[in-house]
Design a protein around this motif. Structure first.
Motif, short mmCIF file in Angstrom:
data_model
loop_
_atom_site.label_atom_id
_atom_site.label_comp_id
_atom_site.label_asym_id
_atom_site.label_seq_id
_atom_site.Cartn_x
_atom_site.Cartn_y
_atom_site.Cartn_z
N ARG A 81 2.08 4.74 -0.80
CA ARG A 81 1.41 5.95 -1.28
C ARG A 81 2.32 7.15 -1.09
NH1 ARG A 81 -2.19 6.34 2.62
NH2 ARG A 81 -1.79 4.30 3.53
N LEU A 97 -0.83 13.22 -6.83
CA LEU A 97 -0.63 11.85 -6.40
C LEU A 97 0.40 11.18 -7.31
CD1 LEU A 97 -1.63 9.51 -4.53
CD2 LEU A 97 -3.20 8.91 -6.40
N ASP A 140 0.82 -1.22 0.00
CA ASP A 140 0.00 0.00 0.00
C ASP A 140 0.86 1.27 0.00
OD1 ASP A 140 -2.41 1.41 -0.08
OD2 ASP A 140 -2.54 1.54 2.11
N THR A 148 0.26 3.84 -10.40
CA THR A 148 -0.17 2.50 -10.01
C THR A 148 0.49 1.46 -10.91
OG1 THR A 148 -2.11 2.51 -11.45
CG2 THR A 148 -2.41 3.33 -9.21
N GLY A 203 -0.10 5.56 -5.92
CA GLY A 203 -1.47 5.44 -5.44
C GLY A 203 -1.81 4.13 -4.77
N GLY A 204 -0.88 3.55 -4.04
CA GLY A 204 -1.17 2.31 -3.33
C GLY A 204 -0.58 1.11 -4.03
N SER A 209 2.61 11.50 -2.41
CA SER A 209 2.14 12.67 -3.15
C SER A 209 3.17 13.77 -3.04
CB SER A 209 0.80 13.18 -2.60
OG SER A 209 -0.21 12.20 -2.74
#
Length: 258
Positions: A18, A25, A16, A228, A28-29, A20
């Motif tokens: 993440r 972003l 996960d 992603t 994104g995970g 920014s």
């Protein structure tokens, strides 16, 4: 993929992830594992978060969320990075090669390679120099030991940078577009060194636009877009039967370029 005694336990485990920059972003995970001796090549359009992903794997970027475990340590957990002392120790096990070579301009090729083992591994000058000579020979630069960086080509500088990273005897090597700053005729000499490392079982994560390298050397190809992972697979699957339309579009563009 090369077999390894500890193959059941990933040497890199990402959950996960993440990140920014301001309101933008970047990651994104992301969930991903790298097995020992595996060569993972990360591809995708510019701005898709590839380099940020890689830099989060050695603490050069700190994500806001998620967890990164590498070389049996938790590097980052929900925005908290290892303390400096532990981070420095970890970075001895995780070598990184950048787009720019970052060699010390006042030191010869030999001394660029030998410096960190003397300072951080506690080797004598004689030991460090002997190892540096061997590593320069490994990357095809035995005759350039006394050369200063200003006298080297871009490809030679990057090979010295690879030798310098290897001097710390890392368990994982990260390559962030290592050929993107090179003239086209110099790219092959750097990729050849990387192919040798892969063949020797070095665990490698490589961000690159060199599709032939990804096709020939990768165990796993990771395709990123807009922060992603949109697809992962063996090179033959990614390059011949990608499942995602965005992957097909990207590969069509890069493979038809020029």
């Amino acid at each position: 993929m090369s077999s390894a005694p500890n193959a059941a336990a990933p040497i890199v485990r990402i959950r996960d992830l993440r990140k920014s920059f301001g309101s933008h972003l970047v990651l994104g995970g992301i969930d991903f594992d790298v097995e020992p001796s595996q060569v993972v090549v990360v591809i995708g359009p510019s701005g898709s978060g590839k380099s940020t992903f890689l830099r989060c794997c050695n603490g050069l970027e700190v994500p806001e969320g998620g967890r990164v475990e590498i070389c049996d340590r938790t590097l980052v957990d929900n925005g908290r990075l290892l303390p400096d002392a532990e981070l420095n120790t970890l970075r001895e096990e995780v070598g990184m090669v950048f787009q720019s070579f970052n060699l010390f301009p006042h030191l010869s090729a030999l001394h660029n390679v030998a410096l960190a083992p003397r300072k951080l591994r506690g080797l004598s000058r004689e030991q460090a120099d002997a190892e540096a000579h061997a590593l320069l020979a490994k990357v095809g630069l035995a005759e350039k030991a006394d050369a200063m960086p200003a006298s080297l080509s871009g490809g030679q500088k990057q090979r010295v940078a690879i030798a310098r990273a290897l001097a710390m005897k890392p368990r994982v090597m990260l390559f962030d577009e290592p050929t993107s700053a090179l003239d086209p005729e110099l790219v092959g000499e750097v990729l050849q060194v990387m192919k040798v490392l892969a063949g020797e079982g070095m665990t490698m994560m490589v961000v690159t636009h060199e599709m032939n390298f990804a096709r020939e050397v990768a165990d796993v190809v990771v395709v990123m877009d807009h922060g992603t992972i949109i697809e992962t697979g063996a090179p033959e699957q990614i390059f011949t039967e990608p499942t995602q339309p965005r992957t097909r579009e990207f590969l069509q563009a890069v493979l038809n370029r020029g």
